[in-house]
Enzyme design. Structure first.
Site, PDB file in Angstrom:
ATOM      1  N   GLN A 252     -46.091  17.295  13.218  1.00 25.47           N
ATOM      2  CA  GLN A 252     -47.528  17.266  13.458  1.00 25.47           C
ATOM      3  C   GLN A 252     -48.353  17.616  12.226  1.00 25.47           C
ATOM      4  OE1 GLN A 252     -47.021  19.613  17.397  1.00 25.47           O
ATOM      5  NE2 GLN A 252     -48.782  18.316  17.760  1.00 25.47           N
TER       6      GLN A 252
ATOM      7  N   ARG B 229     -45.929  30.512  13.274  1.00 24.30           N
ATOM      8  CA  ARG B 229     -44.831  29.792  13.920  1.00 24.30           C
ATOM      9  C   ARG B 229     -44.831  28.349  13.421  1.00 24.30           C
ATOM     10  NH1 ARG B 229     -44.701  27.034  19.516  1.00 24.30           N
ATOM     11  NH2 ARG B 229     -42.597  26.211  19.399  1.00 24.30           N
TER      12      ARG B 229
ATOM     13  N   HIS C 287     -38.664  20.817  17.231  1.00 25.34           N
ATOM     14  CA  HIS C 287     -39.933  20.469  17.869  1.00 25.34           C
ATOM     15  C   HIS C 287     -40.034  18.938  17.888  1.00 25.34           C
ATOM     16  CE1 HIS C 287     -44.050  22.339  18.941  1.00 25.34           C
ATOM     17  NE2 HIS C 287     -44.127  21.062  19.280  1.00 25.34           N
TER      18      HIS C 287
ATOM     19  N   ASN D 220     -38.441  23.588  21.306  1.00 23.48           N
ATOM     20  CA  ASN D 220     -39.792  23.680  21.818  1.00 23.48           C
ATOM     21  C   ASN D 220     -39.939  22.812  23.061  1.00 23.48           C
ATOM     22  OD1 ASN D 220     -42.729  24.409  21.569  1.00 23.48           O
ATOM     23  ND2 ASN D 220     -42.860  22.187  21.679  1.00 23.48           N
ATOM     24  N   GLU D 221     -40.296  23.426  24.162  1.00 22.54           N
ATOM     25  CA  GLU D 221     -40.648  22.726  25.398  1.00 22.54           C
ATOM     26  C   GLU D 221     -39.670  21.623  25.798  1.00 22.54           C
ATOM     27  OE1 GLU D 221     -44.693  21.416  25.524  1.00 22.54           O
ATOM     28  OE2 GLU D 221     -45.479  23.436  25.288  1.00 22.54           O
TER      29      GLU D 221
ATOM     30  N   ASN E  72     -45.065  28.928  26.383  1.00 23.76           N
ATOM     31  CA  ASN E  72     -46.201  28.090  25.982  1.00 23.76           C
ATOM     32  C   ASN E  72     -47.039  27.814  27.222  1.00 23.76           C
ATOM     33  OD1 ASN E  72     -44.824  27.947  23.555  1.00 23.76           O
ATOM     34  ND2 ASN E  72     -44.648  25.718  23.531  1.00 23.76           N
TER      35      ASN E  72
ATOM     36  N   TYR F  30     -50.957  26.317  28.767  1.00 27.21           N
ATOM     37  CA  TYR F  30     -52.267  25.700  28.560  1.00 27.21           C
ATOM     38  C   TYR F  30     -53.121  25.626  29.811  1.00 27.21           C
ATOM     39  CZ  TYR F  30     -50.587  24.214  23.977  1.00 27.21           C
ATOM     40  OH  TYR F  30     -50.109  24.210  22.697  1.00 27.21           O
TER      41      TYR F  30
ATOM     42  N   GLU G  21     -47.506  29.529  22.401  1.00 25.71           N
ATOM     43  CA  GLU G  21     -48.602  28.557  22.266  1.00 25.71           C
ATOM     44  C   GLU G  21     -49.628  28.812  23.355  1.00 25.71           C
ATOM     45  OE1 GLU G  21     -47.610  24.333  22.232  1.00 25.71           O
ATOM     46  OE2 GLU G  21     -45.924  24.694  20.885  1.00 25.71           O
TER      47      GLU G  21
ATOM     48  N   TRP H 149     -52.413  27.907  19.502  1.00 23.09           N
ATOM     49  CA  TRP H 149     -52.108  26.529  19.112  1.00 23.09           C
ATOM     50  C   TRP H 149     -53.433  25.826  18.917  1.00 23.09           C
ATOM     51  CZ3 TRP H 149     -47.778  23.911  17.745  1.00 23.09           C
ATOM     52  CH2 TRP H 149     -47.970  22.546  17.473  1.00 23.09           C
TER      53      TRP H 149
ATOM     54  N   GLU I 159     -51.479  14.740  17.210  1.00 19.36           N
ATOM     55  CA  GLU I 159     -51.258  15.141  18.601  1.00 19.36           C
ATOM     56  C   GLU I 159     -50.420  14.086  19.335  1.00 19.36           C
ATOM     57  OE1 GLU I 159     -51.420  17.844  20.182  1.00 19.36           O
ATOM     58  OE2 GLU I 159     -51.480  17.223  22.274  1.00 19.36           O
ATOM     59  N   TRP I 160     -49.225  13.847  18.812  1.00 24.75           N
ATOM     60  CA  TRP I 160     -48.229  12.972  19.445  1.00 24.75           C
ATOM     61  C   TRP I 160     -48.825  11.623  19.844  1.00 24.75           C
ATOM     62  CZ3 TRP I 160     -44.142  15.070  17.646  1.00 24.75           C
ATOM     63  CH2 TRP I 160     -44.021  16.454  17.547  1.00 24.75           C
TER      64      TRP I 160
ATOM     65  N   PHE J 269     -56.635  20.176  18.262  1.00 21.16           N
ATOM     66  CA  PHE J 269     -56.326  21.496  18.834  1.00 21.16           C
ATOM     67  C   PHE J 269     -56.466  22.622  17.811  1.00 21.16           C
ATOM     68  CE2 PHE J 269     -54.584  21.210  23.196  1.00 21.16           C
ATOM     69  CZ  PHE J 269     -54.561  19.838  23.363  1.00 21.16           C
TER      70      PHE J 269
HETATM   71  C1  GBH Z   1     -47.646  21.472  23.485  1.00 30.50           C
HETATM   72  O1  GBH Z   1     -47.266  20.870  24.674  1.00 30.50           O
HETATM   73  C2  GBH Z   1     -46.772  21.033  22.338  1.00 30.50           C
HETATM   74  O2  GBH Z   1     -45.747  21.976  22.104  1.00 30.50           O
HETATM   75  C3  GBH Z   1     -47.540  20.808  21.066  1.00 30.50           C
HETATM   76  O3  GBH Z   1     -46.729  20.150  20.133  1.00 30.50           O
HETATM   77  C4  GBH Z   1     -48.809  20.059  21.369  1.00 30.50           C
HETATM   78  O4  GBH Z   1     -49.518  19.715  20.216  1.00 30.50           O
HETATM   79  C5  GBH Z   1     -49.666  20.938  22.246  1.00 30.50           C
HETATM   80  O5  GBH Z   1     -48.990  21.266  23.394  1.00 30.50           O
HETATM   81  C6  GBH Z   1     -50.974  20.314  22.694  1.00 30.50           C
HETATM   82  O6  GBH Z   1     -50.734  19.225  23.514  1.00 30.50           O
HETATM   83  O7  GBH Z   1     -50.585  13.359  30.445  1.00 30.50           O
HETATM   84  O8  GBH Z   1     -48.767  13.764  31.954  1.00 30.50           O
HETATM   85  O9  GBH Z   1     -48.325  13.012  29.728  1.00 30.50           O
HETATM   86  C7  GBH Z   1     -48.118  21.206  25.758  1.00 30.50           C
HETATM   87  C8  GBH Z   1     -47.614  20.786  27.084  1.00 30.50           C
HETATM   88  C9  GBH Z   1     -47.027  19.009  28.441  1.00 30.50           C
HETATM   89  C10 GBH Z   1     -49.086  18.934  27.265  1.00 30.50           C
HETATM   90  C11 GBH Z   1     -47.180  17.549  28.730  1.00 30.50           C
HETATM   91  C12 GBH Z   1     -49.219  17.478  27.494  1.00 30.50           C
HETATM   92  C13 GBH Z   1     -48.631  15.682  28.858  1.00 30.50           C
HETATM   93  C14 GBH Z   1     -49.178  15.453  30.185  1.00 30.50           C
HETATM   94  N1  GBH Z   1     -47.719  19.365  27.232  1.00 30.50           N
HETATM   95  N2  GBH Z   1     -48.557  17.126  28.709  1.00 30.50           N
HETATM   96  S1  GBH Z   1     -49.199  13.777  30.610  1.00 30.50           S
END
Ligand code: GBH
Length: 484
Positions: free
Chosen positions: A26, A83, A127, A172-173, A308, A310, A373, A423, A430-431, A439
């Site tokens: 990232q 981290r 990650h 990670n996750e 983690n 959110y 996070e 975070w 952001e993927w 973020f």
């Molecule tokens: C984290 O995941 C990651 O570790 C980090 O790399 C990332 O940048 C950060 O959050 C912010 O997103 O719309 O159904 O596909 C957080 C948990 C779980 C958030 C899956 C996004 C996708 C939901 N993530 N979710 S969906």
């Protein structure tokens, strides 16, 4: 739950350390520098239609070349921990075999620079950037061969950095990369087997097979860690949304528990309690069994709980839907569970944070918890004009409210929180959303040389946590395993 008034919301000085988090793909960029190999995220982000506007991490926010200035910025904010994750294909371009000295050298310099600035490094081994070579060679995490490959990579890192890094996590996750990468198919490697989402399902067994291999890879790495870094602490970063029953019916309460079992318990239970949750076993015939030796190697394979978090959801019973038979909702009686952030999946639900912390405390034997996070993106931030965009009031309130609830968990529920990571330090890749979601507590100007500018939230956190110097706690301060 009643909404607290402004004055109650005030956070007095937290009793835990603070830090900021990031991840290699990232932030680093430098995708071809110094002999780095390709990862499945390079492949995925370069495949048409997989990321917003075709964005990729080739340059990202150029942390690879700017880490010294970024560390100086962290130091000036009084940040105590950083981290970051190590890019496996930088260390081992082919995933196994030849070690790339220049890759090792980069992380070694990064660690030394952090320590010189008085910032404790927390290292995540994985990650989400699996070497593409391993995906090609044996199908990556779908193969049992990934277990040995990961343990081998971990060993290289423990030997190279274990003298200076005291805090580690393996993955990670796992839930996110497994169920998004092998279920929904919207993250690398983009395998879609979720019948709810995919027109043509590939194999609905894949997420469960990968889950099993990843857990065993975690256990194998921890075993080598304990031999090589006896004074270090290791864990696994687990994510969870708090799951609030939609109604007070028994069915909805059970569904909310199952939702937690399928997201958090599926990893945390084998590691902290010794086996998959019964609700998962009952509903997933494809879940492999652990041999007694495997179960034993997993149980106790975390020195602390790395969480983690959110957002939260209402959950109701749903016979027909996913294997969890739990449906999630953002509203109850037409009223939203919290304030909507920029990402659709993210709503601000501070009270859910406290409930989740207390749940982890109760279910897993009062472990040390490091929140690895927590954070959000702010509505409209992506195309807000500079410099007005730096006034990220939504994010300031998010941190203020979430931290106030964390403090209640500490004071009123006895939760043992040792550290808290925001975070993220910087806006970054952001993927699947590319650079369209931000973020960071620090703004990155993508149109102007990737310059960094502090947002109001960075200043807010710096002021909040600078109240006094705090000693760095260690995991060995916690209760002996017998007491749990
Ligand atoms: C984290 O995941 C990651 O570790 C980090 O790399 C990332 O940048 C950060 O959050 C912010 O997103 O719309 O159904 O596909 C957080 C948990 C779980 C958030 C899956 C996004 C996708 C939901 N993530 N979710 S969906």
């Amino acid at each position: 739950l009643r909404k607290a008034s402004r004055t109650e919301m005030k956070v007095d000085k937290p009793t835990f350390l603070w830090g900021v988090a990031s991840a290699a793909y990232q932030v680093e960029g430098a995708c071809k520098d110094d002999g780095r190999g390709m990862s499945i995220w390079d492949t995925f982000s370069h495949t048409e239609g997989k990321t917003a506007h075709g964005h990729n991490g080739d340059v990202a926010v150029d942390f690879y070349h700017r880490y010294e200035a970024d560390i100086a910025m962290m130091e000036s904010l009084g940040i105590k921990m950083f981290r970051f994750s190590i890019s496996w294909p930088r260390i081992l371009p082919q995933g196994t075999g030849r070690v790339n000295k220049l890759g090792v050298q980069f992380y070694s310099k990064l660690i030394d620079a952090l320590l010189a600035a008085g910032i404790e490094p927390h290292v995540t081994l994985y990650h989400w950037d699996l070497p593409q070579a391993l995906q090609d060679k044996f199908g990556g995490w779908l193969s049992e061969k990934s277990i040995k490959a990961f343990a081998g990579y971990a060993e290289v890192c423990f030997k190279a950095f274990g003298d200076r890094v005291r805090y580690w996590t393996t993955f990670n996750e796992p839930w996110s990369f497994i169920f998004i990468g092998y279920g929904m198919g919207t993250h690398a490697p983009g395998r879609c087997s979720d019948r709810q989402v995919c027109v043509e399902g590939d194999s609905s067994k894949e997420p469960w097979v990968v889950t099993h291999n990843v857990l065993l890879a975690h256990a194998a790495a921890v075993e080598s860690f304990r031999a090589l870094v006896p004074h270090g602490n290791i864990s696994i970063n687990l994510n969870a949304e708090w799951s609030e029953p939609l109604t007070s019916s028994v069915l909805d309460k059970e569904a909310a528990q199952r939702n937690l079992d399928f997201i958090l318990g599926i990893y945390a239970d084998p590691i902290f309690l010794g086996d998959y949750p019964a609700s998962v076993r009952e509903r997933v015939p494809d879940l492999p069994e652990f041999t007694p030796e495997q179960a034993a190697s997993l149980k106790g394979s975390a020195d602390y709980f790395a969480l983690n978090h959110y957002t939260s959801r209402y959950v109701s019973h749903d016979d027909a839907s996913t294997p969890s038979q739990a449906a999630t909702h953002i509203q109850r009686n037409g009223k939203a569970i919290g304030k909507q952030a920029d990402s659709e999946w993210l709503v601000s639900v501070p009270w859910g944070f406290r409930k989740l912390l207390s749940y982890v405390h109760r279910r897993y034997g009062a472990p040390e918890i490091w929140v690895t996070e927590n954070g959000c993106d702010a509505p409209g931030e992506d195309d807000a004009p500079f410099p007005a965009v730096l006034e990220d009031t939504f994010r300031v309130e998010f941190f203020q409210e979430y931290l106030a609830e964390a403090m209640k968990a500490v004071r009123e529920d006895g939760v043992n929180i040792k550290g808290y990571f925001a975070w993220s330090i910087l806006d970054n890749f952001e993927w699947a959303d590319g650079y369209t979601k931000r973020f960071g507590i620090v703004y990155v100007d993508y149109k102007n040389g990737l310059l960094r500018h502090l947002k109001a939230s960075a200043k807010y956190l710096a002021a909040l946590f600078s109240a006094e110097p705090l000693a760095i706690p260690t995991a060995s301060d916690s209760a002996a395993e017998d007491d749990i």
